[in-house]
Design a protein around this motif. Structure first.
Motif, PDB file in Angstrom:
ATOM      1  N   PRO A  10       0.342  -1.516  -0.146  1.00 30.55           N
ATOM      2  CA  PRO A  10      -0.363  -0.364   0.035  1.00 30.55           C
ATOM      3  C   PRO A  10       0.793   0.673  -0.417  1.00 30.55           C
ATOM      4  CG  PRO A  10      -0.340  -1.592   2.059  1.00 30.55           C
ATOM      5  CD  PRO A  10       0.487  -1.726   1.224  1.00 30.55           C
ATOM      6  N   HIS A  12       2.291   4.534   1.252  1.00 31.09           N
ATOM      7  CA  HIS A  12       2.434   4.783   3.148  1.00 31.09           C
ATOM      8  C   HIS A  12       3.917   6.171   2.478  1.00 31.09           C
ATOM      9  CE1 HIS A  12       5.879   2.030   0.835  1.00 31.09           C
ATOM     10  NE2 HIS A  12       6.593   2.283   1.811  1.00 31.09           N
ATOM     11  N   HIS A  13       3.300   7.127   3.251  1.00 29.78           N
ATOM     12  CA  HIS A  13       4.404   7.790   3.845  1.00 29.78           C
ATOM     13  C   HIS A  13       5.523   7.356   4.871  1.00 29.78           C
ATOM     14  CE1 HIS A  13       0.785   9.770   3.394  1.00 29.78           C
ATOM     15  NE2 HIS A  13       1.461  10.517   2.940  1.00 29.78           N
ATOM     16  N   VAL A  14       7.383   8.151   4.154  1.00 34.63           N
ATOM     17  CA  VAL A  14       8.196   7.630   5.469  1.00 34.63           C
ATOM     18  C   VAL A  14       8.564   8.686   5.900  1.00 34.63           C
ATOM     19  CG1 VAL A  14      10.429   6.630   5.728  1.00 34.63           C
ATOM     20  CG2 VAL A  14       8.715   5.826   3.920  1.00 34.63           C
ATOM     21  N   THR A  49       5.688   2.465  13.669  1.00 36.39           N
ATOM     22  CA  THR A  49       5.257   1.305  13.341  1.00 36.39           C
ATOM     23  C   THR A  49       5.890  -0.195  12.840  1.00 36.39           C
ATOM     24  OG1 THR A  49       4.428   2.165  11.586  1.00 36.39           O
ATOM     25  CG2 THR A  49       3.362   3.436  12.573  1.00 36.39           C
ATOM     26  N   VAL A  71       8.707   3.828   8.709  1.00 37.99           N
ATOM     27  CA  VAL A  71       6.753   4.455   7.796  1.00 37.99           C
ATOM     28  C   VAL A  71       6.503   5.158   8.802  1.00 37.99           C
ATOM     29  CG1 VAL A  71       4.808   3.439   7.678  1.00 37.99           C
ATOM     30  CG2 VAL A  71       7.239   2.209   6.983  1.00 37.99           C
ATOM     31  N   GLY A  74      -0.353   5.921   9.936  1.00 35.29           N
ATOM     32  CA  GLY A  74      -1.462   6.712   9.480  1.00 35.29           C
ATOM     33  C   GLY A  74      -2.824   7.527   9.840  1.00 35.29           C
ATOM     34  N   LEU A  94       6.082  10.246   0.129  1.00 36.57           N
ATOM     35  CA  LEU A  94       4.727   9.534  -0.429  1.00 36.57           C
ATOM     36  C   LEU A  94       5.436   8.686  -0.922  1.00 36.57           C
ATOM     37  CD1 LEU A  94       2.314   8.394  -0.433  1.00 36.57           C
ATOM     38  CD2 LEU A  94       2.033   9.939  -2.435  1.00 36.57           C
ATOM     39  N   GLU A  97       1.425   3.766  -3.635  1.00 38.28           N
ATOM     40  CA  GLU A  97       1.323   2.124  -4.039  1.00 38.28           C
ATOM     41  C   GLU A  97       1.887   0.891  -5.223  1.00 38.28           C
ATOM     42  OE1 GLU A  97      -2.439  -0.500  -5.847  1.00 38.28           O
ATOM     43  OE2 GLU A  97      -2.927   0.421  -3.446  1.00 38.28           O
TER      44      GLU A  97
END
Length: 160
Positions: A10, A12-14, A49, A71, A74, A94, A97
């Motif tokens: 998916p 995801h933000h890092v 996370t 990560v 959310g 960002l 996906e």
């Protein structure tokens, strides 16, 4: 023989420090980048996370364009964005996906180049085209007393 699987990762933000560095400066870079990212998450009232990750935007040669961090949960994006010290070099990135081929490397980091080459060769043998960035997820983080043979690193190679 390695176990390869194709998964959908998916978006995801890092929280990471993206830099182009000399390949021989990677250990110092990771020590600094992971520490800064963990401190910033803590300042935002959050915990990582998952495991630390390194995203590679270019193949490691004499230099490498990479981002090391964690990560962002959310629901923590706003808090993390507010907690970033502008002087730290950290930013939220960002990662879209993607469909990715994944394998796990068991052993020391000195075996990672061969594991990556085997993953890339396997993807090509399956008729896949590669995308970027690829990344490593450090399932077991190194410590001074750790046995390198016990290390586990998951490798993610996005596919077109």
């Amino acid at each position: 023989m390695s176990d390869y699987r194709t998964v959908t990762v998916p978006a995801h933000h890092v929280l990471a420090s993206r830099e182009t560095i000399s390949a021989d400066a990677m250990v110092d870079y990771f020590d600094r980048a992971f520490t800064q990212a963990a401190r910033t998450l803590a300042a935002a009232g959050l915990r990582p996370t998952g495991a630390a990750r390194a995203y590679y935007f270019s193949p490691p040669t004499d230099t490498v364009d990479l981002a090391g961090g964690f990560v962002v949960p959310g629901d923590g994006l706003d808090a993390v964005t507010r907690a970033i010290d502008p002087a730290s070099g950290l930013a939220v990135h960002l990662i879209p996906e993607s469909r990715a081929m994944v394998t796990s490397h068991h052993g020391g980091y000195d075996g990672l180049p061969q594991a990556w080459q085997e993953l890339v060769d396997h993807a090509h043998a399956q008729g896949e085209e590669l995308s970027a960035p690829c990344w490593e997820e450090y399932v077991t983080m190194p410590t001074p007393e750790a046995d390198p043979a016990d290390m586990v690193t998951d490798l993610y190679q996005p596919l077109v």
